[in-house]
Scaffold this motif. Sequence first.
Motif, PDB file in Angstrom:
ATOM      1  N   LYS A  37      19.643   5.797  -1.523  1.00 28.54           N
ATOM      2  CA  LYS A  37      18.601   6.465  -0.455  1.00 28.54           C
ATOM      3  C   LYS A  37      17.438   6.766  -1.088  1.00 28.54           C
ATOM      4  CE  LYS A  37      20.113   9.666   3.001  1.00 28.54           C
ATOM      5  NZ  LYS A  37      20.634  10.967   3.282  1.00 28.54           N
ATOM      6  N   ILE A  38      16.124   6.266  -0.625  1.00 26.22           N
ATOM      7  CA  ILE A  38      14.857   6.842  -1.130  1.00 26.22           C
ATOM      8  C   ILE A  38      14.168   7.354  -0.245  1.00 26.22           C
ATOM      9  CG2 ILE A  38      12.854   5.874  -2.203  1.00 26.22           C
ATOM     10  CD1 ILE A  38      14.494   3.356  -3.284  1.00 26.22           C
ATOM     11  N   PRO A  39      13.971   8.694  -0.368  1.00 27.91           N
ATOM     12  CA  PRO A  39      13.371   9.569   0.539  1.00 27.91           C
ATOM     13  C   PRO A  39      11.905   9.231   0.555  1.00 27.91           C
ATOM     14  CG  PRO A  39      14.460  10.903  -1.081  1.00 27.91           C
ATOM     15  CD  PRO A  39      14.462   9.773  -1.494  1.00 27.91           C
ATOM     16  N   LYS A  40      11.194   9.372   1.534  1.00 24.70           N
ATOM     17  CA  LYS A  40       9.772   9.038   1.996  1.00 24.70           C
ATOM     18  C   LYS A  40       9.098  10.104   1.332  1.00 24.70           C
ATOM     19  CE  LYS A  40      10.424   6.151   6.096  1.00 24.70           C
ATOM     20  NZ  LYS A  40       9.956   6.034   7.545  1.00 24.70           N
ATOM     21  N   GLU A  41       9.640  11.238   1.278  1.00 22.57           N
ATOM     22  CA  GLU A  41       8.823  12.256   0.795  1.00 22.57           C
ATOM     23  C   GLU A  41       8.317  12.060  -0.605  1.00 22.57           C
ATOM     24  OE1 GLU A  41      12.491  15.660  -0.396  1.00 22.57           O
ATOM     25  OE2 GLU A  41      11.707  15.377   1.678  1.00 22.57           O
ATOM     26  N   ARG A  61       0.772  -1.210  -0.028  1.00 24.70           N
ATOM     27  CA  ARG A  61      -0.171  -0.071  -0.047  1.00 24.70           C
ATOM     28  C   ARG A  61       0.761   1.196  -0.079  1.00 24.70           C
ATOM     29  NH1 ARG A  61      -4.254  -2.098  -2.021  1.00 24.70           N
ATOM     30  NH2 ARG A  61      -4.697  -3.919  -0.798  1.00 24.70           N
ATOM     31  N   ASN A  62       2.098   1.355  -0.240  1.00 29.28           N
ATOM     32  CA  ASN A  62       3.029   2.237  -0.248  1.00 29.28           C
ATOM     33  C   ASN A  62       3.611   2.777  -1.817  1.00 29.28           C
ATOM     34  OD1 ASN A  62       5.245   3.734  -0.029  1.00 29.28           O
ATOM     35  ND2 ASN A  62       5.864   3.067   2.023  1.00 29.28           N
ATOM     36  N   LYS A  63       3.369   3.899  -2.145  1.00 33.19           N
ATOM     37  CA  LYS A  63       3.614   4.461  -3.302  1.00 33.19           C
ATOM     38  C   LYS A  63       5.091   4.372  -3.657  1.00 33.19           C
ATOM     39  CE  LYS A  63      -0.600   7.013  -4.212  1.00 33.19           C
ATOM     40  NZ  LYS A  63      -1.074   8.366  -4.511  1.00 33.19           N
ATOM     41  N   LEU A  64       6.019   4.155  -2.506  1.00 30.59           N
ATOM     42  CA  LEU A  64       7.284   3.980  -2.870  1.00 30.59           C
ATOM     43  C   LEU A  64       7.701   2.313  -3.170  1.00 30.59           C
ATOM     44  CD1 LEU A  64       8.910   5.895  -0.184  1.00 30.59           C
ATOM     45  CD2 LEU A  64       8.893   6.786  -2.388  1.00 30.59           C
ATOM     46  N   GLY A  65       6.851   1.402  -3.131  1.00 30.39           N
ATOM     47  CA  GLY A  65       6.841   0.209  -3.362  1.00 30.39           C
ATOM     48  C   GLY A  65       7.416  -0.147  -4.811  1.00 30.39           C
ATOM     49  N   TYR A  66       7.198   0.429  -5.789  1.00 28.82           N
ATOM     50  CA  TYR A  66       7.864   0.183  -7.126  1.00 28.82           C
ATOM     51  C   TYR A  66       9.306   0.528  -7.080  1.00 28.82           C
ATOM     52  CZ  TYR A  66       8.736   0.010 -12.027  1.00 28.82           C
ATOM     53  OH  TYR A  66       9.161  -0.317 -13.504  1.00 28.82           O
TER      54      TYR A  66
END
Lengths: 131, 178
Positions: free
Chosen positions: B155-159, B25-30
């Motif tokens: 590093k993948i920012p949560k923003e 359910r997280n848009k960062l998943g991809y």
Amino acid sequence: MRNLYIEETTGAFLTPEVKLNADTGSCSLQGESFIENPREFYQPIIEWIDTYMKEVKGNMCWDLKFLYLNSSSSKIMSSIFRKLKEYEDQGARIEVNWYYPDDNTDLLEEGEYFKAASRLQFKMIPYPFED
Amino acid sequence: MIYKGGVSYELIAKARNQIRQVFKRNKLGYKIQSVFMELAHNILLHSEEKNNMGDYESVGTLALDEREGYYLLMTGNVMGNASVEKLTSHCEFINSLDRKDLIDFKIELSEKETHKDSKGGGLGLVQIVLLSGNSLQVVTERINDQSTYLGFCAKIPKENAKSLDTTKKTPPEDPKEE
């Protein structure tokens, strides 16, 4: 000329479903692409396009609905799009529809990258994605 | 998530499925999944350390960690010194590029012929920087005259998850385009 169909595979290796129709020029790739040897997987597609360009000489419509493709697959897809652009420059009409989940800008950007790399016209089509 | 050992396509698939579940359910998943697969694939293709359990798998370390404002994806493996020098200078160059130049460089690389036996497309590191929107950190530790331990950290920012709410992302160098 024969149509080409390759079933989608999932598991350790991911390959998209491939449907290439020589009668209508309608072609689609759908699914994910992460394979040990992408060149081997995509070679029949490249050969099919070469034959289509020589024997059928018709227009083509490509519907692409990738859910993931790694960089090695992306590189080969770039060469396929460049081949299609050469065909377009010879007078064929090439339509490319790039479908992407509406919450995934990375896949939209991948489509935009292919568009820039090939200079083909891409129609970007978002669709609601449910995992 | 931390793993050290043999890296195979089966292992990458299992880890990727786990990442997909966790980030369903997280848009960062991809992004996380894609960066992970590029980094893991690098180990599989290029690690010079192999296990001796019969299947001769490439050995490396994979880690995914959550921090306050970002996710970290880290990998490490042993490589030949000459390869490491080429890779670090390639990485320094990639890190020096802005987003537009990175895309141009990706196009340039995609037009280059790769050797028929080459399994990598040469685009993996570029793809990681484009996906993460950050420089790729590289650390090296020379082991001996032949080998170096090479570590990558993305590093993948949560923003990023917020910016994914729009269908078109603005390149950071020209915010007026949105």
